[in-house]
Design a protein around this motif. Structure first.
Motif, PDB file in Angstrom:
ATOM      1  N   ASP A 274       0.829  -1.204   0.000  1.00 44.02           N
ATOM      2  CA  ASP A 274       0.000   0.000   0.000  1.00 44.02           C
ATOM      3  C   ASP A 274       0.866   1.258   0.000  1.00 44.02           C
ATOM      4  O   ASP A 274       0.542   2.238  -0.687  1.00 44.02           O
ATOM      5  CB  ASP A 274      -0.954   0.002   1.186  1.00 44.02           C
ATOM      6  N   ARG A 275       1.973   1.243   0.737  1.00 45.40           N
ATOM      7  CA  ARG A 275       2.890   2.396   0.741  1.00 45.40           C
ATOM      8  C   ARG A 275       3.505   2.583  -0.641  1.00 45.40           C
ATOM      9  O   ARG A 275       3.603   3.704  -1.141  1.00 45.40           O
ATOM     10  CB  ARG A 275       3.973   2.219   1.793  1.00 45.40           C
ATOM     11  N   ALA A 276       3.911   1.492  -1.258  1.00 44.42           N
ATOM     12  CA  ALA A 276       4.489   1.573  -2.603  1.00 44.42           C
ATOM     13  C   ALA A 276       3.476   2.144  -3.594  1.00 44.42           C
ATOM     14  O   ALA A 276       3.816   3.004  -4.417  1.00 44.42           O
ATOM     15  CB  ALA A 276       4.966   0.197  -3.063  1.00 44.42           C
ATOM     16  N   LEU A 277       2.243   1.690  -3.500  1.00 42.76           N
ATOM     17  CA  LEU A 277       1.206   2.145  -4.433  1.00 42.76           C
ATOM     18  C   LEU A 277       0.787   3.587  -4.168  1.00 42.76           C
ATOM     19  O   LEU A 277       0.412   4.302  -5.106  1.00 42.76           O
ATOM     20  CB  LEU A 277       0.009   1.204  -4.383  1.00 42.76           C
ATOM     21  N   ALA A 278       0.866   4.030  -2.940  1.00 39.64           N
ATOM     22  CA  ALA A 278       0.570   5.435  -2.645  1.00 39.64           C
ATOM     23  C   ALA A 278       1.603   6.341  -3.317  1.00 39.64           C
ATOM     24  O   ALA A 278       1.274   7.446  -3.757  1.00 39.64           O
ATOM     25  CB  ALA A 278       0.554   5.672  -1.135  1.00 39.64           C
ATOM     26  N   LEU A 279       2.822   5.846  -3.415  1.00 42.56           N
ATOM     27  CA  LEU A 279       3.899   6.619  -4.039  1.00 42.56           C
ATOM     28  C   LEU A 279       3.900   6.489  -5.560  1.00 42.56           C
ATOM     29  O   LEU A 279       4.279   7.423  -6.260  1.00 42.56           O
ATOM     30  CB  LEU A 279       5.251   6.150  -3.493  1.00 42.56           C
ATOM     31  N   HIS A 280       3.510   5.324  -6.037  1.00 41.47           N
ATOM     32  CA  HIS A 280       3.573   5.040  -7.476  1.00 41.47           C
ATOM     33  C   HIS A 280       2.342   4.209  -7.858  1.00 41.47           C
ATOM     34  O   HIS A 280       2.399   2.982  -7.903  1.00 41.47           O
ATOM     35  CB  HIS A 280       4.859   4.291  -7.768  1.00 41.47           C
ATOM     36  N   PRO A 281       1.215   4.871  -8.109  1.00 39.89           N
ATOM     37  CA  PRO A 281      -0.054   4.163  -8.341  1.00 39.89           C
ATOM     38  C   PRO A 281      -0.066   3.223  -9.555  1.00 39.89           C
ATOM     39  O   PRO A 281      -0.899   2.333  -9.616  1.00 39.89           O
ATOM     40  CB  PRO A 281      -1.069   5.292  -8.538  1.00 39.89           C
ATOM     41  N   ASP A 282       0.848   3.395 -10.475  1.00 46.94           N
ATOM     42  CA  ASP A 282       0.889   2.549 -11.672  1.00 46.94           C
ATOM     43  C   ASP A 282       1.897   1.406 -11.548  1.00 46.94           C
ATOM     44  O   ASP A 282       2.258   0.786 -12.542  1.00 46.94           O
ATOM     45  CB  ASP A 282       1.238   3.389 -12.908  1.00 46.94           C
ATOM     46  N   PHE A 283       2.331   1.095 -10.350  1.00 49.34           N
ATOM     47  CA  PHE A 283       3.365   0.092 -10.102  1.00 49.34           C
ATOM     48  C   PHE A 283       2.728  -1.298 -10.163  1.00 49.34           C
ATOM     49  O   PHE A 283       2.222  -1.826  -9.169  1.00 49.34           O
ATOM     50  CB  PHE A 283       3.979   0.368  -8.739  1.00 49.34           C
ATOM     51  N   ALA A 284       2.761  -1.900 -11.351  1.00 50.41           N
ATOM     52  CA  ALA A 284       2.068  -3.173 -11.594  1.00 50.41           C
ATOM     53  C   ALA A 284       2.542  -4.275 -10.653  1.00 50.41           C
ATOM     54  O   ALA A 284       1.734  -5.060 -10.144  1.00 50.41           O
ATOM     55  CB  ALA A 284       2.255  -3.596 -13.043  1.00 50.41           C
ATOM     56  N   GLU A 285       3.826  -4.357 -10.410  1.00 51.95           N
ATOM     57  CA  GLU A 285       4.365  -5.407  -9.535  1.00 51.95           C
ATOM     58  C   GLU A 285       3.788  -5.281  -8.125  1.00 51.95           C
ATOM     59  O   GLU A 285       3.490  -6.284  -7.465  1.00 51.95           O
ATOM     60  CB  GLU A 285       5.887  -5.309  -9.499  1.00 51.95           C
ATOM     61  N   ALA A 286       3.611  -4.046  -7.658  1.00 48.98           N
ATOM     62  CA  ALA A 286       3.040  -3.830  -6.331  1.00 48.98           C
ATOM     63  C   ALA A 286       1.563  -4.212  -6.307  1.00 48.98           C
ATOM     64  O   ALA A 286       1.075  -4.764  -5.319  1.00 48.98           O
ATOM     65  CB  ALA A 286       3.240  -2.383  -5.890  1.00 48.98           C
ATOM     66  N   TRP A 287       0.845  -3.927  -7.391  1.00 46.85           N
ATOM     67  CA  TRP A 287      -0.569  -4.336  -7.454  1.00 46.85           C
ATOM     68  C   TRP A 287      -0.687  -5.851  -7.412  1.00 46.85           C
ATOM     69  O   TRP A 287      -1.546  -6.408  -6.726  1.00 46.85           O
ATOM     70  CB  TRP A 287      -1.244  -3.796  -8.711  1.00 46.85           C
ATOM     71  N   TYR A 288       0.178  -6.528  -8.148  1.00 45.27           N
ATOM     72  CA  TYR A 288       0.172  -7.997  -8.164  1.00 45.27           C
ATOM     73  C   TYR A 288       0.475  -8.549  -6.770  1.00 45.27           C
ATOM     74  O   TYR A 288      -0.222  -9.438  -6.269  1.00 45.27           O
ATOM     75  CB  TYR A 288       1.190  -8.500  -9.187  1.00 45.27           C
ATOM     76  N   GLY A 289       1.514  -8.005  -6.142  1.00 43.39           N
ATOM     77  CA  GLY A 289       1.877  -8.451  -4.797  1.00 43.39           C
ATOM     78  C   GLY A 289       0.776  -8.164  -3.794  1.00 43.39           C
ATOM     79  O   GLY A 289       0.501  -8.977  -2.907  1.00 43.39           O
ATOM     80  N   ARG A 290       0.123  -7.007  -3.938  1.00 40.52           N
ATOM     81  CA  ARG A 290      -0.977  -6.655  -3.036  1.00 40.52           C
ATOM     82  C   ARG A 290      -2.100  -7.680  -3.155  1.00 40.52           C
ATOM     83  O   ARG A 290      -2.687  -8.098  -2.167  1.00 40.52           O
ATOM     84  CB  ARG A 290      -1.490  -5.254  -3.347  1.00 40.52           C
ATOM     85  N   GLY A 291      -2.382  -8.090  -4.378  1.00 38.32           N
ATOM     86  CA  GLY A 291      -3.413  -9.117  -4.586  1.00 38.32           C
ATOM     87  C   GLY A 291      -3.035 -10.420  -3.914  1.00 38.32           C
ATOM     88  O   GLY A 291      -3.877 -11.073  -3.283  1.00 38.32           O
ATOM     89  N   ASN A 292      -1.779 -10.796  -4.005  1.00 32.26           N
ATOM     90  CA  ASN A 292      -1.327 -12.021  -3.332  1.00 32.26           C
ATOM     91  C   ASN A 292      -1.426 -11.897  -1.825  1.00 32.26           C
ATOM     92  O   ASN A 292      -1.795 -12.851  -1.144  1.00 32.26           O
ATOM     93  CB  ASN A 292       0.123 -12.332  -3.735  1.00 32.26           C
ATOM     94  N   ALA A 293      -1.091 -10.717  -1.289  1.00 28.51           N
ATOM     95  CA  ALA A 293      -1.201 -10.512   0.148  1.00 28.51           C
ATOM     96  C   ALA A 293      -2.659 -10.590   0.592  1.00 28.51           C
ATOM     97  O   ALA A 293      -2.971 -11.217   1.608  1.00 28.51           O
ATOM     98  CB  ALA A 293      -0.590  -9.163   0.542  1.00 28.51           C
ATOM     99  N   LEU A 294      -3.548  -9.974  -0.166  1.00 26.94           N
ATOM    100  CA  LEU A 294      -4.971 -10.043   0.163  1.00 26.94           C
ATOM    101  C   LEU A 294      -5.480 -11.482   0.116  1.00 26.94           C
ATOM    102  O   LEU A 294      -6.252 -11.910   0.972  1.00 26.94           O
ATOM    103  CB  LEU A 294      -5.789  -9.158  -0.779  1.00 26.94           C
ATOM    104  N   GLN A 295      -5.014 -12.227  -0.875  1.00 27.13           N
ATOM    105  CA  GLN A 295      -5.421 -13.626  -0.979  1.00 27.13           C
ATOM    106  C   GLN A 295      -4.904 -14.422   0.222  1.00 27.13           C
ATOM    107  O   GLN A 295      -5.637 -15.238   0.789  1.00 27.13           O
ATOM    108  CB  GLN A 295      -4.878 -14.245  -2.272  1.00 27.13           C
ATOM    109  N   ALA A 296      -3.680 -14.140   0.635  1.00 27.46           N
ATOM    110  CA  ALA A 296      -3.120 -14.841   1.808  1.00 27.46           C
ATOM    111  C   ALA A 296      -3.908 -14.508   3.070  1.00 27.46           C
ATOM    112  O   ALA A 296      -4.027 -15.348   3.963  1.00 27.46           O
ATOM    113  CB  ALA A 296      -1.647 -14.453   1.990  1.00 27.46           C
ATOM    114  N   LEU A 297      -4.460 -13.302   3.113  1.00 28.78           N
ATOM    115  CA  LEU A 297      -5.264 -12.885   4.260  1.00 28.78           C
ATOM    116  C   LEU A 297      -6.747 -13.275   4.110  1.00 28.78           C
ATOM    117  O   LEU A 297      -7.561 -12.961   4.953  1.00 28.78           O
ATOM    118  CB  LEU A 297      -5.165 -11.357   4.442  1.00 28.78           C
ATOM    119  N   GLN A 298      -7.039 -13.961   3.023  1.00 26.38           N
ATOM    120  CA  GLN A 298      -8.402 -14.422   2.696  1.00 26.38           C
ATOM    121  C   GLN A 298      -9.385 -13.258   2.637  1.00 26.38           C
ATOM    122  O   GLN A 298     -10.495 -13.341   3.151  1.00 26.38           O
ATOM    123  CB  GLN A 298      -8.860 -15.487   3.663  1.00 26.38           C
TER     124      GLN A 298
END
Length: 75
Positions: A50-74
């Motif tokens: 979320d910090r990375a995306l706040a700084l760089h909203p178009d950061f595709a790798e961070a969006w992908y990782g965020r999705g994985n983190a959300l999935q891990a948190l169900q």
């Protein structure tokens, strides 16, 4: 490099120091998030993505990782 060698604790320390020195470094936040995910700390990873995306909203790798983190948190 430390994470690639399996030294996740050192990688977290070094990346945490990097973001403390330059909190505007989106890539450093994303790398820290990746290592957090590798050690099973999805809540910390999500916060760093979320910090990375706040700084760089178009950061595709961070969006992908965020999705994985959300999935891990169900979420």
């Amino acid at each position: 490099v430390k994470a690639q060698l399996g030294d996740f604790a050192a990688a977290i320390r070094h990346l945490a120091a990097a973001v403390a020195i330059n909190p505007q470094a989106a890539e450093a936040h994303a790398h820290l998030a990746h290592v957090c995910m590798a050690v099973g700390d999805a809540p910390a990873a999500l916060a760093e993505y979320d910090r990375a995306l706040a700084l760089h909203p178009d950061f595709a790798e961070a969006w992908y990782g965020r999705g994985n983190a959300l999935q891990a948190l169900q979420r």
